[in-house]
Design a protein around this motif. Sequence first.
Motif, short mmCIF file in Angstrom:
data_model
loop_
_atom_site.label_atom_id
_atom_site.label_comp_id
_atom_site.label_asym_id
_atom_site.label_seq_id
_atom_site.Cartn_x
_atom_site.Cartn_y
_atom_site.Cartn_z
N GLU A 1 48.48 36.07 51.47
CA GLU A 1 48.31 37.22 50.59
C GLU A 1 46.92 37.16 49.97
N VAL A 2 46.19 38.24 50.05
CA VAL A 2 44.84 38.29 49.48
C VAL A 2 44.71 39.54 48.61
N GLU A 3 43.71 39.53 47.78
CA GLU A 3 43.45 40.69 46.92
C GLU A 3 41.96 40.86 46.73
N ALA A 4 41.53 42.07 46.61
CA ALA A 4 40.15 42.42 46.27
C ALA A 4 40.25 43.37 45.08
N PHE A 5 39.47 43.10 44.04
CA PHE A 5 39.63 43.90 42.82
C PHE A 5 38.37 43.82 41.98
N SER A 6 38.29 44.72 41.03
CA SER A 6 37.21 44.68 40.05
C SER A 6 37.68 45.35 38.77
N TYR A 7 37.36 44.71 37.66
CA TYR A 7 37.61 45.32 36.36
C TYR A 7 36.43 46.22 36.00
N LEU A 8 36.73 47.31 35.30
CA LEU A 8 35.68 48.19 34.77
C LEU A 8 35.84 48.26 33.26
N PHE A 9 34.74 47.96 32.56
CA PHE A 9 34.70 48.13 31.12
C PHE A 9 33.70 49.23 30.78
N ARG A 10 34.00 50.00 29.77
CA ARG A 10 33.01 50.97 29.28
C ARG A 10 33.34 51.35 27.83
N SER A 11 32.34 51.89 27.18
CA SER A 11 32.52 52.35 25.80
C SER A 11 33.40 53.58 25.77
N ALA A 12 34.22 53.69 24.72
CA ALA A 12 35.06 54.88 24.57
C ALA A 12 34.24 56.09 24.18
#
Length: 338
Positions: free
Chosen positions: A322-333
């Motif tokens: 099992e593998v995963e590729a991902f990325s979190y995104l942060f930004r100002s409201a």
Amino acid sequence: MAEADRLPEVAFYYPGTRWRNADYIKNLLLFFDGVALLVPDYMVGRPLGEESAVAAGLEEEGLLHILEPEKVVDQGAAEGLASQMGEILDSGALDHLAFDSDPYEALSASRMGSYADEGLAATLVRKLLDKDLARPSEDGVSIPMHPLIRNLVLVLLSQLLRPSGRKQGLDLCPATDTPELHSSLAELLGLETLPSAAHVIDLDLQVVGVDMASVGLDELLAFREAHSAEYRAYARDVRRYMRELAPLSGDERSVAEDDRAAEISERARNLQKVAKGWWKRPAGVLMGLSGAAWTATTGDPLGGLIGGATGLATAAQGSPKEVEAFSYLFRSANSFYW
């Protein structure tokens, strides 16, 4: 996995070799065990201006990890980058970019894999040159290329370097404040030629972080010591939701997405209460995640590379990994860009 056996979960900030805003990095420290930057050797030590104090403080606390592409872009990463970029270039899908007027931006040759395999890196650069998507090096250490090509390389590296991170005792969790890169990963994973195509999940942004503009590092670390467990649990849960939703399809996924959206929102509200109780002001930073989780099988080079050197080997032995590729995104409201 027991907490004692878990590798430190470190936010791998990309695409830059330095952050654009220290407030963003301060928020990452709430959700992760540290922050990592990919910095070529000729850029190490470049002044950060007013951000230098934050960087020095993080280094002193052991929270800043500088990854050297000369070492972490190893043979596996170089082969993966050359293979995936080569397939995309050969398809002709990016040929139209050669007619764009966008100014080209330099990317270090070390991040192209030149230290691990100079021949592979040179072949990839030659393909880019032939398609007028890159230009000959002007300084001997970097290659000017179309900005979208540069971004695509860095998006791929954010995933391909995770096995190298594990070798260094770090669980690298890609994180960006650039929405275009977040979208690029989803588009890449959704390519029909990849096994991940049917498994892409995009989890909505939720208000969970704090405006750190006026918060000193000591104050942040005090809050982190008291509440980081809740924030880290939230980041892990969002990633877990992606893994749970990715294999589903049709009505089953739709129902599960509604359930998970409600759970995420409830957990986000709990973090908002924590922040407001401590800082006496509402949370003002959003976090979301995009990615895919799937079973690596024989003939799935991307899955094998992200999963590590054992990915395709276990698949070939009848135990798909099992593998995963991902990325979190942060930004100002308050704005789309940080």
